[in-house]
Design an enzyme around this catalytic site. Structure first.
Site: not given
Length: 155
Positions: A54, A80
């Site tokens: 994260d 991502e």
């Protein structure tokens, strides 16, 4: 907004892309998109945990935000992947920005994992294609960058 990155989310990106296509068809203007995917991101989550993953996503988001023009739109496309919409920019302009981002990311010292890279696909809108086809072109270019060694920009 995407809660993690505080970047635009997929819903907003879809709306901006649709609007930009309509504007381009009406005004005969150009625009391009950049789709980028973080290289080896699964290894970050598997090796360091999702909290570190994260953190990497947040740092990527900040690099992108600090590198685009005010009239560009960027956000988290999913997982991502990030999408950048570049009004009034042809494919060459998209390639220049993508290469600038690639180098900036490659040189950045990430807090938890030090080095990361990304693969980029660039595509320009043409009146005869749909938004889905435009994203597919950028996606195909991005996967070409991944297949040929990662940390690259392809069109």
């Amino acid at each position: 907004l995407d809660r993690l990155t505080v970047h635009y989310n997929r819903y907003k990106l879809d709306a901006v892309l649709k609007s930009e296509i309509e504007r381009s068809r009406i005004s005969d203007s150009v625009f391009s998109i950049i789709l980028l995917d973080i290289d080896y991101f699964k290894k970050v989550n598997d090796g360091h945990g999702h909290i570190i993953g994260d953190s990497v996503l947040k740092e990527f988001s900040e690099i992108i935000k600090s590198s685009i023009r005010k009239n560009d739109t960027a956000g988290r496309w999913g997982g991502e992947e990030f999408l950048i919409i570049l009004p009034e920019s042809d494919c060459d302009g998209g390639m220049v920005l993508a290469e600038k981002l690639r180098a900036k990311i490659n040189e950045h010292k990430f807090d938890a994992v030090t080095h990361m890279s990304a693969s980029f696909g660039v595509a320009s809108f043409e009146k005869e294609i749909s938004g889905i086809e435009l994203v597919a072109r950028a996606d195909n270019a991005m996967y070409r960058a991944k297949r040929t060694g990662k940390n690259k920009v392809c069109r």
